[in-house]
Design a protein around this motif. Sequence first.
Motif, mmCIF file in Angstrom:
data_model
loop_
_atom_site.group_PDB
_atom_site.id
_atom_site.type_symbol
_atom_site.label_atom_id
_atom_site.label_comp_id
_atom_site.label_asym_id
_atom_site.label_seq_id
_atom_site.Cartn_x
_atom_site.Cartn_y
_atom_site.Cartn_z
ATOM 1 N N ARG A 64 -6.159 -84.686 8.943
ATOM 2 C CA ARG A 64 -6.773 -86.162 7.863
ATOM 3 C C ARG A 64 -7.647 -86.238 8.310
ATOM 4 O O ARG A 64 -9.176 -86.957 7.823
ATOM 5 N N GLU A 65 -8.059 -85.790 9.438
ATOM 6 C CA GLU A 65 -10.071 -85.868 9.914
ATOM 7 C C GLU A 65 -11.210 -85.591 9.915
ATOM 8 O O GLU A 65 -12.127 -86.324 9.623
ATOM 9 N N THR A 66 -10.814 -84.546 9.581
ATOM 10 C CA THR A 66 -11.502 -83.121 9.090
ATOM 11 C C THR A 66 -11.122 -82.830 7.504
ATOM 12 O O THR A 66 -10.297 -81.631 7.697
ATOM 13 N N ARG A 104 -12.369 -92.351 17.994
ATOM 14 C CA ARG A 104 -11.492 -93.069 17.169
ATOM 15 C C ARG A 104 -10.672 -93.340 17.869
ATOM 16 O O ARG A 104 -10.104 -93.382 19.058
#
Length: 1023
Positions: free
Chosen positions: A272-274, A830
């Motif tokens: 999701r983040e990368t 984050r």
Amino acid sequence: MNRIRLLIMGLLCLTCLMAEAQTRKLSGKVLDPQNTGLPGASVLVKGTTVGTATDANGEFSISAPANAVLVVSYTGYLAKEVSVGRATSLNITLDESPQMLSDVVVIGYGTQRKRDLTGAIASISQADVKNLPIARADQILQGRISGVQVTQTNAEPGGNISIRIRGTNSINSGNEPLFVIDGFPGAGDLNSINPSDIESMEVLKDASATAIYGSRGANGVVIVTTKKGSSKQSSVNFEAYHGLQTVSKMYEMMNAKEFATYLNDVQTLTNRETPASSKALPYTQDQIAGLGEGTNWQKQVLRSAPISNYQLSFLGGNTDTRYNLSMNYFNQQGIVINSGFQRGSIRLNLDKKISNKINVGFTSQLTRSVENRALVNTAGSSEAGGVILDAMRFNPALPVYDQTGAYTYLNGPSGYVELVGNPVAYANKVKNQYSNFRGLLNFFGEYEIVKGLKLRTSAGTDFNYSSLDYYLPSDIYGGSNSKGTATRTSGSRYSWVNENTLTYDREFNKSHALTLLGGLTFQEFNFTDFATSNSNFFTNLLESDNIGIGANVLPPSSSRSKNNLMSYFGRANYRFMDKYLFTFTMRADGSSRFGPNNKWGYFPSGAFAWRVIDESFMKSVPVISDLKLRASYGVTGNQEIASYSSFARYTSNAYTLGGATRVIGLSPNNIPNPDISWESTSSLDFGIDLSALSNRITLTADYYYKRTKDLLLNVSVPVSSGYSTVLLNAGGVENKGFELGINSVNINSGRFKWTTAANISANRNKVTDLNGEYERFVGTSSSSIFPSASNGATSLLRVGEPIGAFYGYVFDGIWQTQDEISASKRTGVRPGDPRYADLNGDGLIDAKDRTIIGQAQPKFIYGLTNNLTLGNFNLNVFLQGVQGDNVLNMNRYYLETGGYINGNKLQSQTQRWTGPGTSNTIAKANSTLRRGTGITSDIVEDGSFLRVKTVSLSYTVPKIAAISNVVKTANIYVTAQNLFTFTNYSGYDPEVNSFGASNLSLNTDLNAYPNVRTFTAGIRIGL
């Protein structure tokens, strides 16, 4: 008139008959604990002046009324009150008093009555620990003497122990005490000494007591005296115990299903983040549903293990000759599979009186020990790892053996977890065996020139040969790249000593007593080492037994060094009117370790003691049995640096020329310092020795202040010099503290006796000087964890703070939302990441926000022993505690989210952050923020603990008439060690230091061997 006379005569006869009925003859015998009669013991009818003394056999006869109470006393024994009742014959056993002032203790180069001591000296005898299954002799001291901290830095069988007497004096030099074994100084540690051979251990704590050892006395002195023969009677003694060791605590880890879910969460968040580097989840939901508990790798690596000990000794002699021959075998299997320690020893002590003027003798011991070490690095890389740590982080969804029956080779699934090998395979297949052979011999002769003047000379040697045999096979992951690695190392440590003393002891006019001691000693230490290694083996069958068949031969290495010590010393003890006591000591040491400008160091001390109890005004205070005040001041030294440290040294360098020719060259290795000299510790001590209620309560209290200057310190120099540091006499450390020891006889009547021994001590340590620097980063954990120099440090040396101050960031919860992060103006974080306190308020988290987050040194240490005897039963309960220290739990760096993400985690991590408000203590699954941050306050834990160290129940078997001429004594016992530990520490055990006796990385827990709970049963028989 005749009737009146008859009446009077009748009344007189009746009175005589009544008196005869109330007062009668009573006989008996006064005995010591070995059932030997005590001649000259006092037997007094309480409340009267009627009394008597025992004869040569300890027997007595006295007239005593019915229901009288007898008060029985004897010098060196505790007085006892015995109710007569209707008895006509009594056997009365007196117990030895461990604190009686008539006791003689061992001091440097001699002995002295305890009542005459001016220094701070504590003593412990074999009788105090006779029912304890002790693996190492130095464990005898643990928790039993105030001011002495004994730490099991490595609980592995044969592992190290660290001893600190009155704090930490040095930064770069040694902090362990000097050990003197049967008069042999500098005899290394006590791991090879059979604990059952020890008669007593004296701990010399203040400068008055230790200055006689000069340059080696700054850290205190431990004098070990082994058992000698007996001139009274011969005896054969056999002792054996056998027991079982169990794991006292395990980490609660995720099971297979929980860990698979965790790995999926890591990958889901990462995708999701990368999104650009996203990949499939490691487990499908069907696979997770089919998983259960999986493999508990800790239980696969750890086990219950036996421990056993066998001791046979022959003691005896006559008025001219005494001997002690003992043989011992000790076997301790480790709770980590394939680890263990075995030790066999033989000792012969002999002394003989040649004439009224000449005595000769020797003490000797030969020891062979073998240690199978378990703490091998399983990662096959520089990353911190080992059997213990990898057993916790290995994937529980994998089995120990694969479908072919071979060990599961590697952690998995590949690409989602760190690559470490099967810890069970490592424990079973890696050979890591350390062997040691040690001989310790010391001969002496003593000649009385004239009455009171004695010449004593001794010569001894301590030789130690050790070897390490290591093989990492090619069929496990760690050995796959090298295709097998074999290493053989060997080393020898040889020293000899010659000591010559002249002692004059005389009393003058019953008011003056003088003891003079002068001495000259020579000692030399020799060290050699050799190592060879090879890799790329075509077979694992021969391991390191044919190291030449490896294809990748590495250059062997060897070294040799020696150092010498020559000393002059003297001591004067003066006693005036038996109550004013003076001690003066001086030692001059010349050491080859120091520069030509400072070869010699001088170490004086003086002490005074006042026996207040012997003053006339104390006679009106009958409750006080003894009172003595002490004061001392002196200077001692520390010379524990490498040989040749003051000289210019060279190191070899290898070069390859022309692509084939290997050329060796030399280059300078250090900056020489011809002025380097001793660390110097000045020590001030004030003490009081108090006894009350006929010695039923004894108390010893001391306050001390120690200041160490001219530390042997590695000081940074400009890199333009070509070096990074130079060894200088620079810097200072301070220790001050209070010690209290109390012994009491709570109950001593009839068949029941209850005694208590308690001690507590508090030490405050402080760095006073760092050669002009304010602070210095020290300590290390793992370069792969903290790659930068500043973050790699785990501790801080700062002027005004103690050695062992943990330094890092303050954990401040978990970031919950992006809005919260935006409002703080923080970058690089984050939601779900750990949050650290912005201590300087500049809106950034950087090195300026680090602070001291814990202290490795405790606020106080203590011990408590209760000893209860009822008839032939004895119960001993020993508690030990440490309060106010911190432990850096580096295991948690791997086992919690926020550090390394790709290994199994603590079961508590199932409660990790999964969204705003879900957790403020545990980071999200894929957080790696902690990795480059350095140590943080959430992994610096409270290391305080209270431990039920020992509970021992013994029974003395009554004499059986049919065999009493053969079996003189028999005793059986059961013992539990480390029964309970009350602590808030989350690791295996709070008593830990993975870096051994390091001064700069104290109280660090990384891959440490777990402590064990031990249950044993034993028997002792005397013939």
